[in-house]
Write an enzyme that holds these catalytic residues in place. Structure first.
Site, PDB file in Angstrom:
ATOM      1  CB  ALA A 248      -1.014   0.035   1.145  1.00 32.02           C
ATOM      2  CB  ALA A 249       4.445   2.057  -0.352  1.00 28.92           C
ATOM      3  N   GLY A 250       2.339   2.663  -2.559  1.00 25.77           N
ATOM      4  CA  GLY A 250       1.888   3.416  -3.741  1.00 25.77           C
ATOM      5  C   GLY A 250       0.498   3.996  -3.523  1.00 25.77           C
TER       6      GLY A 250
END
Ligand code: RIB
Length: 302
Positions: A248-250
């Protein structure tokens, strides 16, 4: 406050930690197992809401227990769920392995996400009308995405497409994208240009700009991010943290951008804020469990 409408997926993430990623045909014993709310659409909606955005989401869940938990999490995070429909059948599920280097491998079973139709977009058109920015990813049917982008542009909205998971897109989809937020691999797939150096990124970005995208922000993981439009290019370095899970970094980055830009911040400010959010996201386990609040971002000493 200007509103944000996220159109996209909701998945329950079934996450197992492993030392190394399994090889083909190999069975591995992992460590922790967790059920964590995820889905690129829901992650971006929650990210934006925790960062102070006024957010609604258009999407679908199944009439199973995962669907209820996914909806409950959005409500807890103050994402408006009036435009999320419940379908007979299974919700989206993602099987995720995370290795000791914080890298992940994800397989998605789309379930209800793939039942989102053009008629559903018409039924939920008020969600788009009431917003200034529309944020979309690629975990719902392509025809629905194409239609949603067309409608959003007809209504004069600012459109952000996070092209994940990447597939080749037709020009009539791309021409309705104001801001594209691919990583390097996604940009390679979309543009057809193989990327080995910064010049290749420029070439690939130019292919997309020629097709009608107005702006690109290419995320480069721990290296940083690169803004490109027809006239300028700007690099922003990332913030160094101890990464334990990059899931979920992006999504956190795109969610953060949508909030900053809807608050009329400059691209430079928006990228700086999104870099901080992306950095904090990788310091915690999971998708929605790792998305920071605006206070956490402001109080963290980078
Ligand atoms: O970007 C991370 C997300 O990808 C996960 O939450 C998983 O559900 C997949 O959609």
């Amino acid at each position: 406050m200007k509103k944000i409408c996220v159109i996209g997926s909701l998945n329950m993430d079934l996450v197992v930690n492993v030392e190394e990623m399994p090889k083909k045909g190999q069975t591995l014993i992992g460590s922790n197992f967790n059920e964590i709310p995820g889905g690129k659409g829901a992650n971006q909606a929650v990210a934006a809401a925790r960062l102070g955005g006024d957010v609604c989401m258009i999407g679908k869940v199944g009439n199973d227990s995962f669907g209820q938990s996914l909806l409950n999490q959005l409500k807890t995070d103050n994402v408006k769920t009036d435009y999320i429909q419940i379908e007979d059948g299974a919700s989206g599920v993602a099987i995720i392995t995370v290795d000791k280097n914080a890298e992940n491998a994800i397989v998605v079973s789309p379930g209800a996400n793939f039942k989102l139709t053009e008629d559903d977009i018409d039924r939920c058109i008020d969600g788009i009308k009431e917003s200034s920015t529309v944020v979309i990813q690629l975990e719902t049917p392509i025809d629905t995405i194409k239609y949603a982008l067309e409608k959003s542009k007809e209504l004069g909205k600012f459109t952000i497409l996070n092209p994940a998971p990447a597939v080749k897109l037709s020009d009539d989809i791309i021409k309705n994208v104001d801001l594209l937020t691919p990583n390097e691999t996604e940009l390679e797939i979309l543009s057809g240009v193989s990327i080995n150096c910064e010049d290749d990124i420029k070439k690939a970005a130019n292919v997309m700009l020629e097709k009608g995208v107005k702006q690109l922000i290419v995320t480069l993981g721990s290296k940083g991010s690169l803004y490109l439009d027809k006239d300028k290019m700007e690099f922003k370095k990332s913030y160094k943290v101890n990464a334990i899970d990059t899931t979920a970094a992006g999504d956190s980055y795109t969610g953060a951008l949508s909030v900053s830009l809807s608050q009329n911040k400059s691209i430079d400010e928006a990228m700086n804020f999104a870099s901080k959010v992306g950095a904090l996201c990788v310091t915690k386990v999971g998708a929605q469990t790792s998305l920071p609040t605006v206070d956490e971002v402001l109080n963290y000493e980078f």
